[in-house]
Design a protein around this motif. Structure first.
Motif, short mmCIF file in Angstrom:
data_model
loop_
_atom_site.label_atom_id
_atom_site.label_comp_id
_atom_site.label_asym_id
_atom_site.label_seq_id
_atom_site.Cartn_x
_atom_site.Cartn_y
_atom_site.Cartn_z
N THR A 53 43.62 24.78 103.35
CA THR A 53 44.55 23.94 103.93
C THR A 53 44.16 23.64 105.39
OG1 THR A 53 45.81 25.93 104.69
CG2 THR A 53 46.89 24.64 103.04
N LEU A 56 42.36 20.37 104.65
CA LEU A 56 43.13 19.36 104.40
C LEU A 56 44.09 18.86 105.53
CD1 LEU A 56 44.60 20.77 101.16
CD2 LEU A 56 42.74 19.05 101.36
N SER A 196 48.71 16.98 98.89
CA SER A 196 48.34 17.19 100.06
C SER A 196 48.73 15.90 100.98
CB SER A 196 46.68 17.43 100.50
OG SER A 196 46.01 16.36 100.25
#
Length: 523
Positions: A53, A56, A196
């Protein structure tokens, strides 16, 4: 079934096509990613989740490189902290023109939605907002499209809040896209588990659970990566990990065994190193009512039964540091004392005093993957099992997938568990509150340890602004948790890594963050 096979074939062809493209544009990163549960930044909480993450989603502020002491601008180009009457008011000025992978511009409403979402869905890391920052619903306001003000009580630390924002939970999501994919009142939680919606340099293309994650460059990101795609290939077997690196199947191997690290260090095709880590490997003991571990004498018997020197110097082979307290080396408040020595006779006496003169039998839950220092968790568990037996403690080892270990642990359904922990932000409170404060619903909660003294000391230390006084409070806390808590800390592992000499720009900080956008590959 035929349909499933067809879908799988199409997926394999798609990934194969990606791999067939110029390998200098594809980084393949091998390691044990079996703790990956979700891609949702407000729910993701484990090691691998953070690794993904971070790439992202952008955060308002961030750390760069290995420096975990200086906050840098992220989506916010500037910020300031004002002292209000009853609150700290933190104003963020957003960059103009930052875009999500959807093409939508990042604006103040996305920041408000993200923070309100984190509070509403109550993910595993939500205590960082609710307990440490004491953030309330409605306390994040959009002044205009590019200005956000967050107000937290004077009883919280604005410095800690800013540091928390660098963690997964602070990843800003595309509010329009998430709301479009929300089901009922889930705030898009189900959808974001496998998709995402960030403005980071990469976007999620595919996640084949238990196998690999495919990221591709986000075409709308303001930070342009040097590589077009990154594949995180899940490899739990250390021997397979080494072979994959040597064969060129992967470019980076994280979690090599000490033997593999030594062998690769003599091969000019590779570079090896031991990355710093703030992780602690430990045993967690469930002290709920009726559990034998509710008795402090039993917990002490466990601590006196572990031959820590033999573990660190033997099995771990120097890929870890001996430690018994809850704040890792490298953070303020680190306490190097190690008062528990291997003393099985004393452990047996303690068990007898606790009402177990004939010993005690229980289940020890472990992952089938690799533990810190590149050692298979099963090997660590076997060593611990052998040590405990000498102290009259019979541990029945149950090895299951890491994600299942974590689900069981989070549900308070373990007796004893072997796991790792790393602070969510580089401050001693990143460990102190989760380990000591039951109300934070983190480690103390998981082990059902609700101790008013530990809670009070953790809270006092978190809010203390004078460094010397803060150190003194953490010394009291670490000593108290060491002797009373539901933990037996085993060691602070380093992260043994090997990578192709063709890989450039790789930096892994002590929190495990790796900025993929800075990595490139030579032909």
């Amino acid at each position: 079934m035929k349909l499933l096979k067809a879908v799988g074939l199409i997926a394999a062809i798609s990934l194969g096509s990606a791999l067939a493209q110029d390998r200098t544009q594809t980084l393949i990163y091998g390691g044990d990613w079996s703790d990956l549960i979700t891609m949702d930044p407000q729910v993701s909480y484990e090691f691998s989740g953070g690794l993904v993450t971070d790439n992202l989603y952008e955060t308002l502020v961030k750390y760069e490189g290995a420096d975990l002491s200086t906050l840098k601008p992220g989506l916010a180009e500037s910020w300031k902290v004002d002292r209000g009457r009853d609150t700290w008011d933190i104003t963020f000025r957003l960059r103009r023109g930052s875009k999500f992978s959807s093409g939508n511009e990042v604006t103040a409403k996305d920041v408000v939605y993200t923070f309100e979402r984190a509070l509403a869905i109550k993910g595993p890391g939500s205590f960082l907002f609710t307990e440490i920052a004491q953030l309330k619903p409605g306390a994040t306001r959009a002044v205009d499209n590019y200005t956000v003000v967050v107000s937290i009580p004077k009883t919280a630390s604005p410095g800690s809040f800013l540091s928390i924002l660098t963690f997964n939970i602070g990843g800003i999501v595309d509010s329009e896209t998430v709301q479009k994919n929300a089901k009922g009142n889930d705030f898009g939680k189900e959808w974001l588990t496998n998709n995402s919606a960030g403005s980071g340099p990469f976007r999620l293309v595919r996640w084949d659970r238990g196998s690999q994650v495919l990221l591709e460059a986000n075409p709308n990101a303001r930070i342009k990566p040097k590589l077009q795609r990154v594949i995180l290939r899940e490899i739990k077997e250390p021997a397979v990990l080494r072979t994959a690196l040597e064969s060129g199947e992967i470019d980076i191997a994280e979690g090599l065994t000490p033997e593999a690290l030594r062998a690769l260090s003599n091969n000019p095709r590779f570079r090896t190193f031991k990355a710093d880590s703030l992780r602690l490997n430990y045993l967690g003991m469930n002290v709920k009512e009726g559990s034998p571990f509710a008795n402090k004498l039993v917990r002490d018997a466990v601590r006196y039964s572990i031959n820590q020197d033999e573990l660190v110097n033997g099995l771990v082979q120097g890929n870890g540091t001996k430690i018994q307290t809850l704040i890792p080396k490298g953070l303020l408040g680190y306490d190097p004392r190690t008062p528990y020595t291997f003393d099985p006779a004393r452990a047996k006496r303690l068990l007898a005093q606790a009402g177990y003169p004939n010993g005690l039998e229980f289940e020890l839950l472990v992952s089938t993957g690799i533990c810190g220092g590149g050692i298979p968790c099963a090997d660590i568990a076997a060593k611990i099992q052998s040590d405990l037996a000498k102290g009259g403690l019979k541990a029945n080892v149950k090895a299951i997938a890491n994600a299942e270990v974590l689900r069981t642990y989070r549900a308070q359904n373990h007796q004893m568990v072997l796991v790792g922990w790393s602070p969510d932000f580089p401050d001693p409170d990143g460990n102190a509150t989760p380990w000591a404060d039951f109300n934070a619903r983190s480690l103390a909660w998981r082990n059902v340890w609700n101790d008013p003294t530990a809670i009070r000391l953790a809270n006092q230390a978190a809010l203390e602004t004078e460094p010397a006084k803060r150190v003194a409070l953490y010394r009291l806390l670490t000593d108290y948790v060491l002797k009373n808590g539901p933990y037996a800390v085993l060691y602070q592992p380093a992260v043994p890594l090997g990578l192709s000499v063709k890989v450039e720009g790789y930096v892994r900080n002590a929190q495990g963050q790796v900025r993929f956008e800075n990595i490139s590959k030579l032909p």
